[in-house]
Each structure stands twice: as C-alpha cells, then as structure tokens.
Write an enzyme that holds these catalytic residues in place. Sequence first.
Site, PDB file in Angstrom:
ATOM      1  N   GLU A  80       0.815  -1.212   0.000  1.00 11.70           N
ATOM      2  CA  GLU A  80       0.000   0.000   0.000  1.00 11.70           C
ATOM      3  C   GLU A  80       0.852   1.267   0.000  1.00 11.70           C
ATOM      4  O   GLU A  80       1.836   1.365   0.720  1.00 11.70           O
ATOM      5  CB  GLU A  80      -0.941   0.012   1.208  1.00 11.70           C
ATOM      6  CG  GLU A  80      -1.949  -1.131   1.229  1.00 11.70           C
ATOM      7  CD  GLU A  80      -2.932  -1.091   0.072  1.00 11.70           C
ATOM      8  OE1 GLU A  80      -3.067  -0.018  -0.560  1.00 11.70           O
ATOM      9  OE2 GLU A  80      -3.561  -2.131  -0.205  1.00 11.70           O
ATOM     10  N   CYS A 143      -8.327  -2.185   7.735  1.00 12.07           N
ATOM     11  CA  CYS A 143      -6.952  -2.174   7.226  1.00 12.07           C
ATOM     12  C   CYS A 143      -6.447  -0.743   7.045  1.00 12.07           C
ATOM     13  O   CYS A 143      -5.348  -0.395   7.491  1.00 12.07           O
ATOM     14  CB  CYS A 143      -6.862  -2.942   5.909  1.00 12.07           C
ATOM     15  SG  CYS A 143      -7.033  -4.731   6.080  1.00 12.07           S
ATOM     16  N   HIS A 166      -1.348  -5.800   1.650  1.00 13.00           N
ATOM     17  CA  HIS A 166      -2.528  -6.651   1.494  1.00 13.00           C
ATOM     18  C   HIS A 166      -2.146  -7.944   0.771  1.00 13.00           C
ATOM     19  O   HIS A 166      -1.312  -7.925  -0.144  1.00 13.00           O
ATOM     20  CB  HIS A 166      -3.608  -5.932   0.685  1.00 13.00           C
ATOM     21  CG  HIS A 166      -4.597  -5.194   1.527  1.00 13.00           C
ATOM     22  ND1 HIS A 166      -4.786  -3.828   1.450  1.00 13.00           N
ATOM     23  CD2 HIS A 166      -5.466  -5.641   2.476  1.00 13.00           C
ATOM     24  CE1 HIS A 166      -5.729  -3.465   2.309  1.00 13.00           C
ATOM     25  NE2 HIS A 166      -6.154  -4.543   2.938  1.00 13.00           N
TER      26      HIS A 166
END
EC number: 3.4.19.3
Length: 214
Positions: A80, A143, A166
């Site tokens: 991310e 998340c 992820h």
Amino acid sequence: MKTVLITGFEPFGGEQVNPSWEVVSRLDNAIIAGCRVVARQLPCVFGDSLTVLNAAIDALSPVLVLAIGQAGGRTDITVERVAINIDDARIPDNRGRQPVDEPIVAEGPAAWFSTLPIKAMVSAMREAGIPASVSQTAGTFVCNHVMYGLLHKLRDIQDVKGGFIHIPYLPEQAAAHPGAPSMAAETVRQALEIAIVTALHVETDIAVTGGATH
C-alpha cells in the site's frame, strides 16, 4: 538484537481464517536480516486494533512495523502507498461497529504515505517470481484504519519504518468463492520475508512506475 513487528488480523466478514494471521504467525520469533521478528494478532475492530498495535510498538520499540491484511479478490501481494483519514465501513467490524465518514484522527492530516520502499519491495518480490504490485488504496475498513493509525503514531518516532501490505485469499478460502484468486501461504510467507529484508536494507526507494490510470 533489533526487532521487527509484523501484525495480522483475526478472521472477519464470515471467513473462518484470515490469511494475514495464518502467514504472519509462521514468522513469529524468526531471525531475518539480523532482526528478531515478533508477530501480533490485531482484532478486526475499529479503535481496538490501534490500541493493540500501539501497545506492541511501545513495548517492543521495533525498527520496522509491517501490518498485513486480507484483500479477497486481489491477485497480487499489494504494497500500500497511502492511508486516508476516514472510516467508512461497508460491513460491520467484529464488534458490530460500522462508522460512516468518520475521521480516524480528529484534525489529523488527510493522508499518510507509507515510509516503506514500496517499489523496491514489489520489484524484489517479482524477481523472486511472486506476483506483486503497488496499491493506491487500502480501502476504508479496518486495514486502512490500522495503516493510518500506524503512520500517525510513527510520525514522531525517528528511524522506524512502517506500512501495510494486502494479501490475497488462501486457496481454501477461494474454494468457497468460485472464481476468486488465491495465493498459497508458503508463497505469501516468502513474499513477507522479502518485504522485511528489502525494507530494512533499502533507504531510498527505486524510481520505477507503480502508478495506475484509475
């Protein structure tokens, strides 16, 4: 010996397992790049997840914090780029909480960028034959909540890198979701080891494209 903190989540959304914890737990007490890895499970709950995470950071004083989460439907390991200051839950968390358009940190910045060498991590995973890519959104569920809270906490702690990765469903989960992609736990474990080594060794990220058109 320096410490790396890596976290995974408990199952949520009706799943019996969460691949993040299934894999992260296998790394507990491992020695990687001269650091001891400590794994901690986070509740899939707004607020409580950050309480557990922050307590672990305070207790361990890690040099690196990697938070790992499930992204059912994604094909790659996705590192991310950014977390945004909003909770907007499509489904309730594991305590029935379902915030809508609520800030994670009141008066906090709109977003925090990962302090990991995200493109170098993706490149190293690909070189090992593992599908990986940069992700431009961590969603608006727990998340993203954890990623934003992590980076907000680390803002005043020097020399500690942090970010979020992820991972896809495990094959046994995908079997219950026909057509959904999956990745074997051992492959994910290898990817996370690569992520740790790269994050510890690379100070300046590589300049390669990792963007998206939409």
